[in-house]
Design an enzyme around this catalytic site. Structure first.
Site, PDB file in Angstrom:
ATOM      1  N   GLY B  47       0.670  -1.675  -0.526  1.00  0.00           N
ATOM      2  CA  GLY B  47       0.166   0.035  -0.408  1.00  0.00           C
ATOM      3  C   GLY B  47       0.491   1.432  -0.084  1.00  0.00           C
ATOM      4  O   GLY B  47       1.968   1.510   0.467  1.00  0.00           O
ATOM      5  N   CYS B  97       7.494   0.177   6.302  1.00  0.00           N
ATOM      6  CA  CYS B  97       6.382   1.436   6.392  1.00  0.00           C
ATOM      7  C   CYS B  97       7.822   2.374   5.308  1.00  0.00           C
ATOM      8  O   CYS B  97       8.605   2.135   5.108  1.00  0.00           O
ATOM      9  CB  CYS B  97       5.688   2.669   7.014  1.00  0.00           C
ATOM     10  N   LEU B  98       7.298   2.666   4.163  1.00  0.00           N
ATOM     11  CA  LEU B  98       7.919   3.154   2.825  1.00  0.00           C
ATOM     12  C   LEU B  98       8.666   4.189   3.569  1.00  0.00           C
ATOM     13  O   LEU B  98      10.141   5.027   2.952  1.00  0.00           O
ATOM     14  CB  LEU B  98       6.957   3.336   1.836  1.00  0.00           C
ATOM     15  N   HIS B 143      -2.489   6.691   7.787  1.00  0.00           N
ATOM     16  CA  HIS B 143      -1.254   7.917   6.778  1.00  0.00           C
ATOM     17  C   HIS B 143      -1.936   9.093   6.508  1.00  0.00           C
ATOM     18  O   HIS B 143      -1.704  10.454   6.879  1.00  0.00           O
ATOM     19  CB  HIS B 143      -0.616   7.912   5.522  1.00  0.00           C
TER      20      HIS B 143
END
Lengths: 174, 166
Positions: B47, B97-98, B143
């Protein structure tokens, strides 16, 4: 003097204020702290932490000696090749529980290493009644040849009264 | 299409609350294409949310069809103005998480959610999500509300082993 990394290990009877005192004394000594792991094991305080600074193992030990004497702590300092960011993400989790007896960890760990399983974390606890304690262990790691191989390697242990469950760990990245 | 720069924590822009989308137009569709390319350009991410690339609109891409171990999923989804209507159960799972490179942690999330969101054409849909997909949706919606998973990390020691008090 160049900066060096050390692994500081502290063990002692648990009491309030140990972490605060150690952290303050380390700060005063000019130390930077890296990764740390603190646990209470059976009522004992334990901590391992990576420490970086312009000091030697002896001077680091000396900087903490007063606190150690006052709080009844045993200190151990090792020079290490300090390097952060060596994180490996586990892909398999192994749950083990059974009647507490000697040899459970050895049996499980030997079965795992035989199939190339790299243990990254191991936590264990003794629970249940004093008269009939149970051993509970959780291991996370990387399975070189996949989860099925790990399952096959551990299944014979069930015949010895150890309950073993193997799950894959899927790490969500988003 | 172009891969966009991913904001990295502690960039304060990741703390901002995103605004709802009110125009479902070509500009939005172009942005979603870029967001998808960004998701695919990095580590295998299920995602991505618009604020991770500095656009503070309530847009999420979710695709849980690519996991190592197959999980229940609705395929690739573009979720616009997503809203969780109900929560059920809770489970601990590992997240990364990116926007938080090189760290993963255990997070407690609802096991099942009912989610309402619009698609790129402005049509409203409801999704019944379970397990990993529900977790991923909650991670991305966080986010949109200015939260990263670090805000929710719990201890393996205290939350996996709950010893009976004696």
């Amino acid at each position: 003097m160049p900066e060096s990394w050390f692994m500081l290990t502290v063990v002692g009877a648990d009491r309030p204020g140990i972490v605060a005192r150690l952290a303050r004394d380390l700060f005063v000594a000019g130390a930077y702290l890296g990764e740390a792991s603190m646990l209470r094991l059976g009522g004992n305080f334990t901590i391992m932490l990576m420490v970086r600074g312009e000091f030697t193992a002896d001077s680091l030990r000396a900087a903490l000696s007063v606190a150690a004497a006052e709080l009844g702590l045993h200190l151990h300092v090792d020079a290490i090749d300090g390097d952060l960011h060596q994180h490996v993400v586990p892909d398999v989790r192994v749950h083990v529980h059974g009647a507490d007896r000697a040899g459970i960890v050895a049996e499980v760990a030997e079965a795992l290493v035989a199939v190339g399983f790299n243990i990254l974390t191991l936590d264990s606890d003794v629970a249940g009644l004093h008269a009939a304690p149970i051993y509970v262990m959780q291991i996370e790691g990387r399975a070189a040849d996949g989860i099925e191989v790990v399952e096959a390697a551990l299944s014979p242990l069930r015949a010895n009264g150890i309950d073993v469950r193997v799950d894959s760990v899927e790490t969500l990245v988003g | 299409m172009a891969a966009l720069d991913v904001l990295v924590w502690p960039d304060e822009r990741l703390r901002r609350i995103s605004e709802p989308v009110d125009r479902f137009d070509d500009e939005l569709r172009g942005f979603v294409e870029d967001l998808e390319e960004t998701r695919q350009a990095g580590p295998s991410a299920v995602g991505i949310a618009a604020p991770q690339v500095g656009r503070h609109q309530r847009v999420v891409i979710l695709d849980c069809s690519i996991t190592r171990k197959p999980v229940a999923n609705h395929g690739r989804l573009v979720l616009i103005n997503p809203e969780i209507l109900s929560w059920e159960g809770h489970a601990l799972g590992r997240e990364g998480c990116l926007s938080v490179p090189d760290y993963t942690g255990n997070v407690l999330r609802a096991e099942r959610i009912i989610l309402r969101a619009y698609d790129l054409a402005g049509e409203s849909h409801e999704y019944d999500m379970n397990g990993f997909e529900a977790r991923a949706a909650q991670h991305e919606i966080d986010h949109l509300d200015g939260r990263v998973f670090l805000d929710r990390v719990v201890s393996r020691h205290t939350d996996v082993f709950r010893r009976k008090q004696r």
